[in-house]
Write an enzyme that holds these catalytic residues in place. Sequence first.
Site, PDB file in Angstrom:
ATOM      1  CG  ASP A 289      -2.126   0.887   1.073  1.00 48.31           C
ATOM      2  OD1 ASP A 289      -2.376   1.358  -0.058  1.00 48.31           O
ATOM      3  OD2 ASP A 289      -2.810   1.135   2.075  1.00 48.31           O
TER       4      ASP A 289
ATOM      5  CG  HIS B   5      -0.180   1.911  -9.320  1.00 47.92           C
ATOM      6  ND1 HIS B   5      -0.361   1.587  -7.996  1.00 47.92           N
ATOM      7  CD2 HIS B   5      -1.277   2.630  -9.678  1.00 47.92           C
ATOM      8  CE1 HIS B   5      -1.527   2.082  -7.577  1.00 47.92           C
ATOM      9  NE2 HIS B   5      -2.094   2.720  -8.585  1.00 47.92           N
TER      10      HIS B   5
ATOM     11  CB  SER C 293      -8.632  -5.626  -3.243  1.00 45.49           C
ATOM     12  OG  SER C 293      -9.276  -4.392  -3.508  1.00 45.49           O
TER      13      SER C 293
ATOM     14  CG  LEU D   2      10.001 -17.259  -2.561  1.00 39.88           C
ATOM     15  CD1 LEU D   2      10.874 -16.345  -1.702  1.00 39.88           C
ATOM     16  CD2 LEU D   2       9.219 -16.402  -3.557  1.00 39.88           C
TER      17      LEU D   2
HETATM   18  C1  IPE Z   1      -5.379  -2.928  -0.335  1.00 37.63           C
HETATM   19  O1  IPE Z   1      -5.045  -1.594  -0.532  1.00 37.63           O
HETATM   20  C2  IPE Z   1      -5.349  -3.659  -1.632  1.00 37.63           C
HETATM   21  C3  IPE Z   1      -4.034  -3.804  -2.231  1.00 37.63           C
HETATM   22  C4  IPE Z   1      -2.887  -3.448  -1.704  1.00 37.63           C
HETATM   23  C5  IPE Z   1      -4.028  -4.446  -3.512  1.00 37.63           C
HETATM   24  P1  IPE Z   1      -6.165  -0.477  -0.703  1.00 37.63           P
HETATM   25  O2  IPE Z   1      -5.440   0.806  -0.811  1.00 37.63           O
HETATM   26  O3  IPE Z   1      -7.095  -0.821  -1.812  1.00 37.63           O
HETATM   27  O4  IPE Z   1      -6.943  -0.596   0.685  1.00 37.63           O
HETATM   28  P2  IPE Z   1      -7.972   0.399   1.386  1.00 37.63           P
HETATM   29  O5  IPE Z   1      -9.039   0.739   0.369  1.00 37.63           O
HETATM   30  O6  IPE Z   1      -7.213   1.617   1.807  1.00 37.63           O
HETATM   31  O7  IPE Z   1      -8.493  -0.362   2.564  1.00 37.63           O
HETATM   32  C1  IPE Z   2      -1.423   0.139  -3.385  1.00 37.76           C
HETATM   33  O1  IPE Z   2      -1.220   1.502  -3.436  1.00 37.76           O
HETATM   34  C2  IPE Z   2      -1.644  -0.466  -4.751  1.00 37.76           C
HETATM   35  C3  IPE Z   2      -3.015  -0.944  -4.980  1.00 37.76           C
HETATM   36  C4  IPE Z   2      -3.989  -0.917  -4.122  1.00 37.76           C
HETATM   37  C5  IPE Z   2      -3.301  -1.502  -6.281  1.00 37.76           C
HETATM   38  P1  IPE Z   2      -2.440   2.507  -3.445  1.00 37.76           P
HETATM   39  O2  IPE Z   2      -2.763   2.845  -4.860  1.00 37.76           O
HETATM   40  O3  IPE Z   2      -3.570   2.013  -2.631  1.00 37.76           O
HETATM   41  O4  IPE Z   2      -1.773   3.773  -2.738  1.00 37.76           O
HETATM   42  P2  IPE Z   2      -2.474   4.826  -1.794  1.00 37.76           P
HETATM   43  O5  IPE Z   2      -3.149   4.087  -0.671  1.00 37.76           O
HETATM   44  O6  IPE Z   2      -3.463   5.582  -2.633  1.00 37.76           O
HETATM   45  O7  IPE Z   2      -1.353   5.693  -1.307  1.00 37.76           O
HETATM   46 MG    MG Z   3      -4.130   2.282  -0.695  1.00 36.14          MG
END
Ligand code: IPE
Ligand code: IPE
Ligand code: MG
Length: 245
Positions: free
Chosen positions: A18, A35, A63, A129
């Site tokens: 995240d 990303h 997700s 792994l």
């Molecule tokens: C969780 O991150 C999903 C992934 C890392 C793929 P999100 O950024 O989507 O989670 P929420 O919405 O903050 O809970």
């Molecule tokens: C995690 O980073 C990647 C995915 C959920 C696909 P985010 O895109 O959720 O990054 P933030 O939470 O907006 O910083």
């Molecule tokens: Mg996020």
Amino acid sequence: MFTDSAPATPRHVAFIMDGNGRWARQRRLPRAAGHVKGAAQVRTVIEHCAQRGVQAVTLYAFSTENWARPANEVGALMALFARYLQNEIADMQRNGVQLRVIGDRSVFSESLQQAISQAEAATAGANRLVLQLAVNYGGRAELLGAMQRWLQANPGAEPAALTEAALAQYLFSPDLPAPDLLVRTAGERRLSNFLLWQTAYTELYFTDTLWPDFDAKALDAALAWFAGRVRRFGKTTEQVLNAAA
Ligand code: IPE
Ligand code: IPE
Ligand code: MG
């Protein structure tokens, strides 16, 4: 392929990657740039995990709820996933990494589904792994699917026949040990629908470090924290320490 490792080393580490968006925003870049940097970080983390004796890694990449993001971001994430499959397979084969994709892949394009199957087949023999990529993954969907498949396989069965062990056989990757350690980056302290069944006794580690900044040093900090945990699994500390002595 899974051997008992020293209790100080997790056999299976799960990551909620995240903070890509926040990393990009800090640099006034589009979210997609976060990303891209996040995906590049994956290779470092996997290799370092392998060097530290970790036998399985699960990465939460997309997700079931992430479809709610703007279409251009969803598109960028899917394109990145496809490119990752294309670019990393040769390296995975070289480095003994067995790729598995978990989640509902049936909604992906035919070509993406094919690329997934090919990547899995090409790395199936690797045993240094196991790398699980969770894409269009939801813990609730996984559990519901497992229950549905069990019912299909056991029509008319008594409800009591559905045991924990029986259900676990219908989850993705029933052969993998449950994660010993779960790492979530970027400060949030929640599971966001990740591995709800498998994390029942997982040690949870939260760090403010954003995923694109999560490097070997950050991973070592998480592993050091894990090594200091006493895992009781319901027992008393005395029972656990006496058994280890
Ligand atoms: C969780 O991150 C999903 C992934 C890392 C793929 P999100 O950024 O989507 O989670 P929420 O919405 O903050 O809970
Ligand atoms: C995690 O980073 C990647 C995915 C959920 C696909 P985010 O895109 O959720 O990054 P933030 O939470 O907006 O910083
Ligand atoms: Mg996020």
